[in-house]
Enzyme design. Structure first.
Site, PDB file in Angstrom:
ATOM      1  N   ARG A 150       3.838   4.243  -6.779  1.00 46.09           N
ATOM      2  CA  ARG A 150       4.129   3.022  -7.513  1.00 46.09           C
ATOM      3  C   ARG A 150       5.428   3.230  -8.285  1.00 46.09           C
ATOM      4  O   ARG A 150       5.781   4.356  -8.630  1.00 46.09           O
ATOM      5  CB  ARG A 150       3.005   2.681  -8.498  1.00 46.09           C
ATOM      6  CG  ARG A 150       1.636   2.455  -7.870  1.00 46.09           C
ATOM      7  CD  ARG A 150       0.617   2.148  -8.959  1.00 46.09           C
ATOM      8  NE  ARG A 150      -0.713   1.858  -8.423  1.00 46.09           N
ATOM      9  CZ  ARG A 150      -1.690   2.754  -8.313  1.00 46.09           C
ATOM     10  NH1 ARG A 150      -1.486   4.010  -8.710  1.00 46.09           N
ATOM     11  NH2 ARG A 150      -2.870   2.406  -7.817  1.00 46.09           N
ATOM     12  N   LYS A 174      -2.632   4.215 -12.482  1.00 46.42           N
ATOM     13  CA  LYS A 174      -3.316   3.207 -13.285  1.00 46.42           C
ATOM     14  C   LYS A 174      -4.520   3.827 -13.992  1.00 46.42           C
ATOM     15  O   LYS A 174      -5.199   4.691 -13.442  1.00 46.42           O
ATOM     16  CB  LYS A 174      -3.780   2.047 -12.396  1.00 46.42           C
ATOM     17  CG  LYS A 174      -2.633   1.179 -11.876  1.00 46.42           C
ATOM     18  CD  LYS A 174      -3.155  -0.016 -11.112  1.00 46.42           C
ATOM     19  CE  LYS A 174      -2.023  -0.933 -10.666  1.00 46.42           C
ATOM     20  NZ  LYS A 174      -2.533  -2.111  -9.922  1.00 46.42           N
ATOM     21  N   HIS A 252       7.211  -1.782  -4.027  1.00 44.94           N
ATOM     22  CA  HIS A 252       5.897  -1.808  -3.379  1.00 44.94           C
ATOM     23  C   HIS A 252       6.019  -1.973  -1.863  1.00 44.94           C
ATOM     24  O   HIS A 252       5.086  -1.620  -1.134  1.00 44.94           O
ATOM     25  CB  HIS A 252       5.035  -2.926  -3.974  1.00 44.94           C
ATOM     26  CG  HIS A 252       3.770  -2.415  -4.593  1.00 44.94           C
ATOM     27  ND1 HIS A 252       3.761  -1.499  -5.623  1.00 44.94           N
ATOM     28  CD2 HIS A 252       2.465  -2.673  -4.321  1.00 44.94           C
ATOM     29  CE1 HIS A 252       2.509  -1.231  -5.964  1.00 44.94           C
ATOM     30  NE2 HIS A 252       1.713  -1.918  -5.184  1.00 44.94           N
ATOM     31  N   ARG A 255       5.729   1.411  -0.508  1.00 42.40           N
ATOM     32  CA  ARG A 255       4.332   1.876  -0.611  1.00 42.40           C
ATOM     33  C   ARG A 255       3.478   1.212   0.470  1.00 42.40           C
ATOM     34  O   ARG A 255       2.673   1.876   1.134  1.00 42.40           O
ATOM     35  CB  ARG A 255       3.817   1.542  -2.005  1.00 42.40           C
ATOM     36  CG  ARG A 255       2.408   1.992  -2.329  1.00 42.40           C
ATOM     37  CD  ARG A 255       2.177   1.771  -3.825  1.00 42.40           C
ATOM     38  NE  ARG A 255       0.777   1.701  -4.202  1.00 42.40           N
ATOM     39  CZ  ARG A 255       0.037   2.755  -4.531  1.00 42.40           C
ATOM     40  NH1 ARG A 255       0.567   3.968  -4.492  1.00 42.40           N
ATOM     41  NH2 ARG A 255      -1.222   2.602  -4.896  1.00 42.40           N
ATOM     42  N   HIS A 278      -6.045   4.439  -5.210  1.00 41.89           N
ATOM     43  CA  HIS A 278      -6.828   3.219  -5.341  1.00 41.89           C
ATOM     44  C   HIS A 278      -8.236   3.542  -5.837  1.00 41.89           C
ATOM     45  O   HIS A 278      -8.883   4.456  -5.324  1.00 41.89           O
ATOM     46  CB  HIS A 278      -6.952   2.504  -3.989  1.00 41.89           C
ATOM     47  CG  HIS A 278      -5.697   1.800  -3.577  1.00 41.89           C
ATOM     48  ND1 HIS A 278      -5.442   1.445  -2.272  1.00 41.89           N
ATOM     49  CD2 HIS A 278      -4.619   1.376  -4.288  1.00 41.89           C
ATOM     50  CE1 HIS A 278      -4.276   0.837  -2.194  1.00 41.89           C
ATOM     51  NE2 HIS A 278      -3.766   0.795  -3.408  1.00 41.89           N
ATOM     52  N   TYR A 287      -4.481  -2.627   4.362  1.00 39.41           N
ATOM     53  CA  TYR A 287      -3.536  -2.035   5.302  1.00 39.41           C
ATOM     54  C   TYR A 287      -4.107  -1.963   6.708  1.00 39.41           C
ATOM     55  O   TYR A 287      -3.356  -1.927   7.683  1.00 39.41           O
ATOM     56  CB  TYR A 287      -3.103  -0.650   4.803  1.00 39.41           C
ATOM     57  CG  TYR A 287      -2.453  -0.743   3.453  1.00 39.41           C
ATOM     58  CD1 TYR A 287      -1.218  -1.372   3.299  1.00 39.41           C
ATOM     59  CD2 TYR A 287      -3.089  -0.271   2.308  1.00 39.41           C
ATOM     60  CE1 TYR A 287      -0.631  -1.505   2.057  1.00 39.41           C
ATOM     61  CE2 TYR A 287      -2.505  -0.398   1.059  1.00 39.41           C
ATOM     62  CZ  TYR A 287      -1.280  -1.018   0.939  1.00 39.41           C
ATOM     63  OH  TYR A 287      -0.713  -1.161  -0.290  1.00 39.41           O
TER      64      TYR A 287
END
Length: 306
Positions: A150, A174, A252, A255, A278, A287
C-alpha cells in the site's frame, strides 16, 4: 454542543482510545466536516433523520460516488452511536439512514508483460542518467509492484525495515498490523541502486531546522524529507497511467496488478491474502474475479463455439 465541537471530541476518541490509524481518523474527520458544513454547524441535539438525508442527497446531486456516500453514511452512524453512548444525544438519528449499495468494480491492472517493460525501462533510464529522483522512482515502482505494498506502507518504510540480504521488508499495515513481505531480485537491485547512489543526494537537499539530522525514512522527497503519498501518486500516474489506459491511476494499480499476476501464476489464495495483509479472504477474492474476466475474454476471442 455544536457538531463541530462534537466531531473534534469524537475524532480524538478514535485516535486516542480506539487507536485507529491517522489515515482512518482523517477520513472520518473529512466526512463529518462535510456534514458540519451541510447543516450549518447545528447543535448536535438538533440533527434529525431529515437533516442527514438532505446531506446525502446534496452529495448525490453534486456527483459523489456511491462508495463515497456509503462511507459517509457509515461515518455518521459511528459518530451518532458515540454521541448516544456519551450522553450528547438521547436517540440516534442515523439508525434509519439507508446507504446506497456499493458497486463492485474490478480494479485497473496492467498486463505482466507491460509491467515488465515499464519497470525495465524505468530502471535503465535511472541507471543511465544517475538522477537521484529517477533512481528513487524506479525503486518505488519496483517495490510497490514487487511487494504489493500500500502507498502508506511504502511511505512509512524506515531503513531498518529492509533486509537486503533476505530480500524482505517489514511493513505496518492497516490496524497497525505488522507483516514481513518478500520482494524479488529486480526490486532488490533497484533499491540497492537508490540507497547507494540516490538517497544521499536527496538527503543533501534538506534545508531549514533539523536539516543536519539524518531521517530514518527510506524514500525521500525532492527536498530531502520523508516522501508523502501525493508524490508517490504523481510518480505512478505519470508512468503507469499510460500503460493501464486510465486517467487517474494510483499506487493501488500496482498492488492490484501484482495480486492478479500472482493468482494467474498459480499462487495460493491464502498466501496472497497474507502477502497483501488482508484481514478477510473475501477481500482477496476480487483478484480471482479479475482473472476470471481475463479467462472469459480469452474464451470469447478464441473458442469456436463461444
Amino acid at each position: 454542543m455544536r457538531i463541530s465541537a462534537a466531531v473534534a471530541a469524537y475524532t480524538g476518541h478514535l485516535a486516542d482510545v480506539r487507536r485507529l490509524s491517522p489515515a482512518t481518523v482523517r477520513a472520518y474527520r473529512a466526512d463529518l466536516a462535510d456534514l458540519t458544513r451541510s447543516c450549518g454547524d447545528l447543535e448536535i441535539a438538533d440533527v434529525d433523520l431529515e437533516t442527514l438525508r438532505e446531506w446525502l442527497w446534496t452529495a448525490t446531486k453534486r456527483g459523489d460516488a456511491r462508495a463515497t456516500i456509503a462511507r459517509r453514511t457509515a461515518s455518521a452512524r459511528g459518530f451518532f452511536d458515540w454521541a448516544v453512548e456519551t450522553g450528547l444525544r438521547g436517540t440516534d438519528p442515523s439508525l434509519r439512514l439507508v446507504a446506497p449499495k456499493r458497486g463492485r468494480t474490478l480494479p485497473h491492472i496492467a498486463t505482466a508483460g507491460a509491467m515488465a517493460s515499464l519497470l525495465d525501462d524505468a530502471r535503465t533510464v535511472a541507471d543511465e542518467e544517475g538522477d537521484p529522483l529517477a533512481l528513487r522512482d524506479a525503486a518505488i515502482l519496483e517495490l510497490l509492484y514487487g511487494a504489493a505494498l500500500r502507498v502508506s506502507e511504502l511511505c512509512g518504510l524506515d531503513l531498518d525495515a529492509v533486509d537486503r540480504d533476505r530480500r524482505t521488508v517489514r511493513v505496518v499495515g492497516k490496524g497497525s498490523k505488522e507483516r514481513i513481505v518478500p520482494f524479488g531480485a529486480p526490486a532488490g537491485r533497484a533499491l540497492d541502486a537508490y540507497l547507494v547512489r540516490g538517497r544521499s543526494a536527496l538527503l543533501a537537499r534538506r534545508t531549514g531546522p533539523g536539516a543536519g539530522a539524518r531521517p530514518s525514512a527510506i524514500f525521500l522527497g525532492a527536498r530531502g524529507g520523508r516522501i508523502g503519498p501525493r508524490a508517490v501518486y504523481d510518480v505512478v500516474a505519470r508512468t503507469v497511467g499510460p500503460v493501464v489506459g486510465a486517467g487517474a491511476v494510483g499506487p493501488h494499480a500496482l498492488r492490484h496488478s501484482a495480486a492478479t499476476h500472482l493468482i494467474d501464476g498459480g499462487a495460493d489464495l491464502r498466501a496472497v491474502q497474507e502477502l497483501l495483509g488482508h484481514a478477510s479472504l473475501g477481500t482477496t477474492q476480487i483478484y480471482t474475479h479479475v482473472s476470471a474476466e481475463k479467462l472469459t475474454a480469452s474464451y470469447r476471442l478464441a473458442h469456436p463455439r463461444a
